[in-house]
Design a protein around this motif. Structure first.
Motif, PDB file in Angstrom:
ATOM      1  N   CYS A   5       0.842  -1.206   0.000  1.00 42.90           N
ATOM      2  CA  CYS A   5       0.000   0.000   0.000  1.00 42.90           C
ATOM      3  C   CYS A   5       0.876   1.253   0.000  1.00 42.90           C
ATOM      4  O   CYS A   5       0.563   2.244  -0.648  1.00 42.90           O
ATOM      5  CB  CYS A   5      -0.901   0.029   1.219  1.00 42.90           C
ATOM      6  N   ASN A   6       1.957   1.193   0.738  1.00 45.05           N
ATOM      7  CA  ASN A   6       2.819   2.366   0.844  1.00 45.05           C
ATOM      8  C   ASN A   6       3.672   2.592  -0.398  1.00 45.05           C
ATOM      9  O   ASN A   6       4.091   3.716  -0.650  1.00 45.05           O
ATOM     10  CB  ASN A   6       3.714   2.254   2.077  1.00 45.05           C
ATOM     11  N   THR A   7       3.924   1.549  -1.162  1.00 45.62           N
ATOM     12  CA  THR A   7       4.715   1.736  -2.384  1.00 45.62           C
ATOM     13  C   THR A   7       3.785   1.931  -3.576  1.00 45.62           C
ATOM     14  O   THR A   7       3.693   3.039  -4.123  1.00 45.62           O
ATOM     15  CB  THR A   7       5.668   0.548  -2.619  1.00 45.62           C
ATOM     16  N   THR A   8       3.026   0.898  -3.910  1.00 47.67           N
ATOM     17  CA  THR A   8       2.172   0.968  -5.107  1.00 47.67           C
ATOM     18  C   THR A   8       1.119   2.069  -5.006  1.00 47.67           C
ATOM     19  O   THR A   8       0.877   2.799  -5.957  1.00 47.67           O
ATOM     20  CB  THR A   8       1.435  -0.372  -5.327  1.00 47.67           C
ATOM     21  N   HIS A   9       0.485   2.171  -3.844  1.00 46.42           N
ATOM     22  CA  HIS A   9      -0.614   3.134  -3.733  1.00 46.42           C
ATOM     23  C   HIS A   9      -0.179   4.475  -3.215  1.00 46.42           C
ATOM     24  O   HIS A   9      -0.978   5.389  -3.083  1.00 46.42           O
ATOM     25  CB  HIS A   9      -1.717   2.593  -2.824  1.00 46.42           C
ATOM     26  N   ASN A  10       1.111   4.534  -2.830  1.00 45.16           N
ATOM     27  CA  ASN A  10       1.588   5.808  -2.343  1.00 45.16           C
ATOM     28  C   ASN A  10       0.795   6.264  -1.112  1.00 45.16           C
ATOM     29  O   ASN A  10       0.670   7.456  -0.851  1.00 45.16           O
ATOM     30  CB  ASN A  10       1.479   6.842  -3.465  1.00 45.16           C
ATOM     31  N   SER A  11       0.237   5.319  -0.378  1.00 44.89           N
ATOM     32  CA  SER A  11      -0.449   5.672   0.861  1.00 44.89           C
ATOM     33  C   SER A  11       0.621   5.987   1.903  1.00 44.89           C
ATOM     34  O   SER A  11       1.778   5.615   1.723  1.00 44.89           O
ATOM     35  CB  SER A  11      -1.282   4.501   1.379  1.00 44.89           C
ATOM     36  N   GLN A  12       0.233   6.661   2.970  1.00 46.43           N
ATOM     37  CA  GLN A  12       1.194   6.900   4.036  1.00 46.43           C
ATOM     38  C   GLN A  12       0.735   6.220   5.299  1.00 46.43           C
ATOM     39  O   GLN A  12       0.330   6.850   6.264  1.00 46.43           O
ATOM     40  CB  GLN A  12       1.435   8.391   4.212  1.00 46.43           C
ATOM     41  N   LEU A  13       0.776   4.906   5.248  1.00 44.83           N
ATOM     42  CA  LEU A  13       0.323   4.117   6.381  1.00 44.83           C
ATOM     43  C   LEU A  13       1.472   3.954   7.369  1.00 44.83           C
ATOM     44  O   LEU A  13       2.580   3.606   6.982  1.00 44.83           O
ATOM     45  CB  LEU A  13      -0.162   2.747   5.910  1.00 44.83           C
ATOM     46  N   THR A  14       1.172   4.218   8.641  1.00 41.05           N
ATOM     47  CA  THR A  14       2.228   4.125   9.661  1.00 41.05           C
ATOM     48  C   THR A  14       1.930   3.048  10.697  1.00 41.05           C
ATOM     49  O   THR A  14       2.834   2.618  11.400  1.00 41.05           O
ATOM     50  CB  THR A  14       2.363   5.468  10.419  1.00 41.05           C
ATOM     51  N   THR A  15       0.671   2.644  10.796  1.00 40.33           N
ATOM     52  CA  THR A  15       0.294   1.721  11.867  1.00 40.33           C
ATOM     53  C   THR A  15      -0.146   0.368  11.317  1.00 40.33           C
ATOM     54  O   THR A  15      -1.033   0.300  10.461  1.00 40.33           O
ATOM     55  CB  THR A  15      -0.855   2.332  12.697  1.00 40.33           C
ATOM     56  N   LEU A  16       0.480  -0.675  11.831  1.00 40.04           N
ATOM     57  CA  LEU A  16       0.076  -2.033  11.477  1.00 40.04           C
ATOM     58  C   LEU A  16      -0.319  -2.730  12.771  1.00 40.04           C
ATOM     59  O   LEU A  16       0.527  -3.122  13.577  1.00 40.04           O
ATOM     60  CB  LEU A  16       1.232  -2.756  10.774  1.00 40.04           C
ATOM     61  N   SER A  17      -1.648  -2.822  12.989  1.00 36.04           N
ATOM     62  CA  SER A  17      -2.189  -3.360  14.238  1.00 36.04           C
ATOM     63  C   SER A  17      -2.413  -4.856  14.086  1.00 36.04           C
ATOM     64  O   SER A  17      -3.378  -5.297  13.462  1.00 36.04           O
ATOM     65  CB  SER A  17      -3.504  -2.636  14.570  1.00 36.04           C
ATOM     66  N   MET A  18      -1.499  -5.639  14.620  1.00 38.05           N
ATOM     67  CA  MET A  18      -1.693  -7.096  14.618  1.00 38.05           C
ATOM     68  C   MET A  18      -0.975  -7.720  15.795  1.00 38.05           C
ATOM     69  O   MET A  18       0.079  -7.250  16.204  1.00 38.05           O
ATOM     70  CB  MET A  18      -1.265  -7.720  13.283  1.00 38.05           C
TER      71      MET A  18
END
Ligand SMILES: *Cc1c(COP(=O)(O)O)cnc(C)c1O
Length: 223
Positions: free
Chosen positions: A181-194
């Motif tokens: 998501c952060n590369t292909t979609h250029n999203s700026q996701l910082t949190t991975l809740s798992m």
């Protein structure tokens, strides 16, 4: 059962060293239980039920960060919109639209995580990969429509199983999706809740940035 203070300190230290945020999952537990961790400096608590969350929010200190980690019904968003810190389980566009609407009314931006279905348990919720990509693209192209929500990352739950390899595979899949998501979609996701009590070590090894731990801290819940 009493709160496991020694266990809390040990887990908190380990997570701090790894720069992983601890959400203490306090659903079904008392306000006194929450206070005993709050007094040790714990600020992030996770709840699954709207009414219970509202009651605790009203009674407890206002600097607590309340995470909604359960399955959120669209018609209940309004009760928590003014104060919720992070909604982990956004599993439909309809729900995201309602959170956006209620956030606008409350004159704020609500941080959200999109829930991804990574497990084999049919009772769990979330987007599959194509649905996630479709929604991220839509948000990207319609910023005005979603201006009162901020997509900060992804959340997922592994299969409830003894098969550790399966759990690891599911967490690694979610981490790869997060990176994509952060590369292909250029999203700026910082949190991975798992990661939860039983599997948080695997989740951290796979790249989790936020774990949701209940029973290890507060003891088993009554079914
Ligand atoms: C209850 C719950 C947790 C915490 O579970 P434990 O096994 O008690 O650590 C974490 N995440 C979600 C979504 C939950 O519903």
């Amino acid at each position: 059962m009493a709160v496991n203070i020694t266990g809390y300190k040990k887990i908190k230290k380990e997570l701090d060293e790894k720069k992983v945020t601890l959400v203490a999952v306090s659903k079904t537990k008392t306000q006194d239980d929450i206070k005993s961790l709050y007094d040790l400096g714990q600020k992030d608590f996770g709840e699954n039920y709207v009414q219970e969350l509202v009651d605790k929010y009203e009674a407890l200190p206002k600097d607590i960060h309340w995470h909604f980690i359960g399955h959120l019904q669209t018609n209940k968003v309004k009760y928590i919109a003014s104060f919720v810190h992070l909604v982990h389980g956004v599993d439909s566009e309809k729900l995201l639209a309602e959170i956006n609407k209620q956030a606008a009314k409350a004159n704020r931006v609500i941080p959200c995580l999109l829930q991804v279905y990574i497990s084999k348990d049919e009772t769990k919720f979330g987007f599959d990969e194509p649905e996630l990509e479709t929604l991220l693209t839509k948000i990207e192209n319609n910023k005005a429509l979603f201006k009162n929500v901020s997509i900060q990352g992804l959340m997922g739950m592994a299969t409830f199983t003894e098969d550790n390899d399966l759990i690891k595979t599911e967490f690694m899949f979610l981490k790869s999706l997060f990176d994509k998501c952060n590369t292909t979609h250029n999203s700026q996701l910082t949190t991975l809740s798992m990661g939860m009590s039983a599997d948080y070590s695997f989740a951290i090894d796979a790249g989790s940035t936020m774990v949701r731990i209940g029973s290890l801290l507060f003891g088993e819940r009554k079914p």
